[in-house]
Design a protein around this motif. Structure first.
Motif, short mmCIF file in Angstrom:
data_model
loop_
_atom_site.label_atom_id
_atom_site.label_comp_id
_atom_site.label_asym_id
_atom_site.label_seq_id
_atom_site.Cartn_x
_atom_site.Cartn_y
_atom_site.Cartn_z
N UNK A 606 0.89 -1.16 0.00
CA UNK A 606 0.00 0.00 0.00
C UNK A 606 0.92 1.21 0.00
N UNK A 607 1.09 1.83 -1.18
CA UNK A 607 2.17 2.80 -1.38
C UNK A 607 1.63 4.22 -1.44
N UNK A 608 2.36 5.12 -0.78
CA UNK A 608 2.06 6.56 -0.85
C UNK A 608 3.30 7.29 -1.33
N UNK A 609 3.10 8.48 -1.88
CA UNK A 609 4.21 9.31 -2.36
C UNK A 609 3.94 10.76 -2.00
N UNK A 610 4.98 11.44 -1.56
CA UNK A 610 4.87 12.85 -1.23
C UNK A 610 4.88 13.68 -2.51
N UNK A 611 3.92 14.59 -2.64
CA UNK A 611 3.84 15.51 -3.77
C UNK A 611 3.54 16.90 -3.24
N UNK A 612 3.61 17.89 -4.11
CA UNK A 612 3.26 19.25 -3.71
C UNK A 612 4.46 20.15 -3.64
N UNK A 641 1.11 19.96 1.96
CA UNK A 641 0.30 20.83 2.81
C UNK A 641 -0.38 20.07 3.93
N UNK A 642 -0.71 18.80 3.67
CA UNK A 642 -1.48 18.02 4.63
C UNK A 642 -0.68 16.91 5.29
N UNK A 643 0.63 16.86 5.00
CA UNK A 643 1.42 15.72 5.44
C UNK A 643 1.42 15.58 6.97
N UNK A 644 1.48 16.69 7.67
CA UNK A 644 1.55 16.63 9.13
C UNK A 644 0.29 16.02 9.73
N UNK A 658 12.81 13.51 -5.20
CA UNK A 658 13.71 14.65 -4.96
C UNK A 658 12.91 15.79 -4.35
N UNK A 659 13.32 16.26 -3.16
CA UNK A 659 12.44 17.14 -2.39
C UNK A 659 13.22 18.09 -1.50
N UNK A 660 12.62 19.26 -1.29
CA UNK A 660 13.14 20.24 -0.34
C UNK A 660 12.04 20.60 0.66
N UNK A 661 11.07 19.71 0.85
CA UNK A 661 9.82 20.10 1.48
C UNK A 661 9.70 19.78 2.96
N UNK A 662 10.57 18.93 3.51
CA UNK A 662 10.33 18.37 4.84
C UNK A 662 11.16 19.04 5.93
N UNK A 663 10.62 18.98 7.17
CA UNK A 663 11.30 19.59 8.31
C UNK A 663 11.53 18.58 9.42
N UNK A 664 11.90 19.10 10.61
CA UNK A 664 12.23 18.23 11.74
C UNK A 664 11.01 17.49 12.26
N UNK A 665 9.86 18.16 12.33
CA UNK A 665 8.65 17.48 12.81
C UNK A 665 8.26 16.35 11.87
N UNK A 666 8.45 16.55 10.57
CA UNK A 666 8.17 15.49 9.60
C UNK A 666 9.09 14.29 9.85
N UNK A 667 10.33 14.57 10.22
CA UNK A 667 11.29 13.50 10.48
C UNK A 667 10.84 12.64 11.66
#
Length: 835
Positions: A606-612, A641-644, A658-667
């Protein structure tokens, strides 16, 4: 007070100018002809003047259809549909007398490419005019409204001569889906009082923007690979006619002016004849005169290039045509401030329309010269081809992948043959039914060279696009050039994929080797139906057949269906995926027996991918397309926008392109999910984020270059030479590692377009994909970068709690035609837990 008054004057002036951006049709049209009043104007059909609003694709289609119904100069055809179901229209525009004899004209024209010695004295020239392959570069498609009207309605000896001498293949929108997306964006933000402030939301469209097609592909890179429906339609038209000129109307930065080719001379591909660039320069003189007449600024030979044959302005150059790129400064909406004053949408449209007409004037004036050049191009190609030789290619374990490459050749009218018997060369076996041979003595000799060449030396060190695209390497295909054609079989005329033999019914088990390109499609179908399946971690033999790492085992017992039902489902899946599944009647093997613990149970992914925002849309779109179109696998797209707020427990795998979108809380969120059993799959720059958050600690090579004897003027070229724009490199595989399951060779060519150099792990078994000591296969890389790349790793994996993190330094799904490395992602998904 004086300063305030002056500021008020400036603001007031800008507002007034912006409000006066609306023009009527006369703003665009030449006044040296009259116009037929029975031909409907764009406004009479669309309800607004050209440039007042951004034309949506449905309205564009409506106008072109209406125009074709109203003019005996135009015929209209629908060549297919986009992924979103929009028509791919083509208007053929010429004099009525030519329409009555169009097929004969086409055959005589194509005859020039086939050694026909017919005179070109009275032959029409053929021009393919295409608009807005990037949907958010809309001045081209909107200029197409004016150009089509002009060609249908203009009257007088000038237009009569043009239409008598020219057949125009008119493509009003190269990218219907992208054009529709951008037109919607620009129009919903249009105010009654146009605000040219660049900070206004109108000029900053949201992710992924309208540049790309439905799956977020840049379609101006697909002329050679032809993987998308829009590309396939236009390539079929191209080879059906072989136009003498093909134009490609684009936009660039708002502060620019207008560019037309030639581009930078040193960046032309060596296979392109010098005469091609000379003719491009001659055509440019017509553009210059036309732009001088209306007072528009322009430039040429200072940027852009003619190197990668997969672009619209360069693909024609290897096919006996003249490709021409137009780049207009973009208003990105209805009117925007720029270094050159307020840039209005109508102004951009007028420039594109002017270039369209100057192209036709050049074509008509240079008609015989262009036709003779085309004839000479193919005559010279045939002389080169007379030296003979052939290219044999194949994969004895993967018929589907071979068929995909053959399909591309077929679309480009390249002739190829079946092998009449198995053939061995340089230690490689080319199996009948799994291989083809391309005789080089044929019309498309130069195109074959362009597709199969390996090049590592270059006149220039800067490239507008990739510097290598060698097709058999992209497909990870065995191939050899040979002087002998003795192994040629019969020519493939009506190419179709070959079907596979379906398995017999078994009461014990079924086996599916993992080599074929479409085995992930079959495995996903098996697991999605609730059928138990396992993967073999070691090699074995049974019934005289060898089975490699990654073989899939489907037991008959303890399934949710009986043996007969299971047999029917397995046959159905094998037929649908066109992969070989074998029934076996015993578990006793030479090697691991079928009951061994070395067969590991698999679960349906069941696969998801980060976009946006912050995610590279090209990379994400390539993955989405791979899942949806190739493997029929569902993929959930999670917006940044909704990842959190997203519950990740629903998913077994999460892909981070390839992404520049994530932060510490996402980690923190991802770490918890991985520890609970999830598999994180990350690409390229996301590796730096993984390292900085200590989710996956890695060491990337760093090098500080010091410029010596480099002037201020040279600094851009100096920096550009350190960029890897896109080249092909060799890696060594550990085929026993699950990430390499399904690969039969020890070496794997990979595409790379970054300078992320990952230090190899001290333990060799942790480097299953590692760059060789001399990795360059084809393309450009600077010597310092090549030295740094040698011996580095292309892959990193770490177990974390009950899950794991997988990282790739490179994009292995590049532009939908890098078939050879697609399976690496599938291995990460299906076998990630076994790493």
């Amino acid at each position: 007070m004086r300063n305030f008054s002056f500021l008020f004057f400036i603001i007031f002036s800008i507002t007034i100018q912006a409000q006066e951006y609306t023009v009527d049709l006369d703003y665009y049209l030449p006044n040296d002809v009259s116009y037929n009043p029975t031909i409907p104007t764009p406004k009479s059909v669309l309800g607004h003047e050209v440039g007042e609003w951004h034309v949506t694709h449905d309205k564009l289609v409506h106008y072109m259809t209406t125009l074709a119904e109203s003019s005996d100069r135009i015929t209209l055809e629908n060549r297919g549909s986009t992924f979103e179901g929009r028509p791919l229209l083509l208007l053929t525009i010429t004099a009525p007398k030519n329409h009555s004899n169009l097929e004969q004209i086409r055959q005589e024209h194509v005859g020039l490419t086939e050694g026909n010695s017919a005179s070109t004295q009275n032959m029409p020239v053929v021009v393919y005019q295409g608009f807005s392959i990037h949907g958010n570069e809309p001045s081209g498609a909107n200029a197409g409204l004016v150009a089509a009207y002009y060609l249908a309605a203009a009257q007088g000896s000038k237009i009569d001569a043009l239409l008598n001498n020219t057949v125009i293949l008119f493509d009003p929108s190269f990218n219907p889906d992208g054009l529709q997306r951008f037109a919607y964006w620009a129009n919903i933000h249009k105010a009654k009082n146009i605000n040219p402030d660049p900070n206004d939301r109108e000029y900053d469209e949201i992710w992924p923007g309208g540049r790309t097609n439905h799956y977020w592909f840049d379609m101006n890179r697909d002329w050679l690979p032809v993987q998308l429906p829009e590309s396939r339609a236009r390539i079929e038209t191209f080879h059906n006619w072989y136009p003498n000129i093909l134009t490609d109307h684009h936009e660039m930065g708002t502060n620019a002016s207008f560019f037309f080719q030639p581009g930078i001379p040193s960046r032309t591909h060596p296979l392109t004849p010098k005469k091609n660039q000379e003719l491009t320069g001659d055509i440019a003189k017509f553009h210059a005169r036309a732009f001088d007449k209306i007072g528009s600024f322009y430039y040429t030979e200072e940027s852009f290039d003619d190197f990668y044959y997969g672009k619209g302005s360069t693909f024609p150059d290897i096919n006996g045509s003249i490709g021409i790129l137009f780049e207009q400064a973009s208003s990105r909406g209805h009117a925007q401030e720029s270094d050159n004053g307020i840039l209005t949408f109508p102004f951009t449209i007028r420039n594109q329309f002017t270039a369209a007409l100057s192209t036709l004037e050049a074509a008509s004036s240079m008609r015989e010269e262009l036709l003779n050049y085309q004839k000479d191009f193919f005559n010279n190609a045939q002389k080169e081809a007379a030296n003979g030789g052939a290219i044999v290619f194949g994969d004895e374990k993967d018929a589907n992948k071979v068929a995909y490459l053959a399909e591309i050749l077929n679309r480009h009218k390249i002739k190829f043959h079946e092998l009449k018997e198995d053939y061995t060369s340089n230690g490689k076996t080319y199996k009948k039914g799994y291989s083809y041979v391309i005789p080089k003595n044929q019309k498309q000799h130069r195109l074959i060279n362009a597709m199969f060449e390996k090049r590592t030396s270059f006149q220039d060190s800067l490239f507008y696009d990739i510097s290598a695209w060698t097709f058999p390497m992209a497909f990870n295909m065995d191939y050899d050039e040979t002087a002998s054609v003795g192994k040629l079989g019969t020519e493939v005329i009506n190419f179709e994929k070959r079907g596979v033999a379906l398995p017999s019914t078994s009461n014990y088990a079924y086996l599916m080797e993992w080599h074929d390109y479409l085995t992930p499609k079959a495995l996903n179908a098996i697991l999605s139906k609730g059928i138990r399946a396992k993967v073999g971690m070691k090699q074995f033999s049974i019934a005289g057949k060898d089975y490699d790492y990654g073989t899939i085992l489907i037991p008959v017992q303890n399934q949710s269906m009986d043996a007969t039902q299971l047999s029917e489902v397995i046959k159905e899946i094998a037929a649908e995926a066109n992969v070989l599944i074998t029934a076996v009647s015993t578990g006793l093997t030479k090697g691991i027996d079928l009951g061994s613990n070395q067969f590991r149970a698999l679960e349906a992914p069941k696969v998801a991918m980060l976009v946006g925002e912050g995610v590279t849309s090209y990379d994400a779109g390539e993955i989405w397309h791979l899942f949806d179109q190739r493997y029929d696998m569902q993929l959930t797209k999670l917006d940044t926008r909704n990842f959190s707020r997203t519950d990740l427990s629903r998913y077994t795998d999460l892909i981070l392109p390839n992404s520049y979108a994530l932060g510490k809380d996402d980690a923190k969120k991802i770490k918890t999910w991985v520890e609970n059993g999830g598999t994180l799959i990350a690409y390229k720059n996301t590796g730096r984020w993984l390292n900085s958050t200590k989710l996956l600690e890695m060491e990337f090579k760093t090098r500080k270059d010091t410029a010596r004897a480099i002037s201020f003027e040279q600094r851009g070229d100096y920096r550009g030479a350190q960029v890897i724009g896109g080249a092909i490199f060799n890696t060594k595989l550990d085929r026993s590692h699950p990430i390499a399951f399904g690969y039969k060779n020890e070496m794997l060519p990979v595409f790379r377009n970054s300078t992320l150099f990952l230090e190899a792990d001290p333990d060799s078994y942790n480097n299953p994909i590692q760059y060789t000591d001399a990795p360059l296969l084809s393309g450009y890389i600077s010597k310092p970068n090549l030295k740094d790349l040698a011996g580095t790793s292309a892959f990193k994996e770490k177990g974390l709690g009950n899950g794991n993190i997988i990282y790739f330094t490179d994009n292995h799904n590049f532009r939908a035609f890098w078939y050879g490395t697609n399976k690496l992602l599938m291995n990460a998904i299906f076998f990630g837990s076994e790493m």
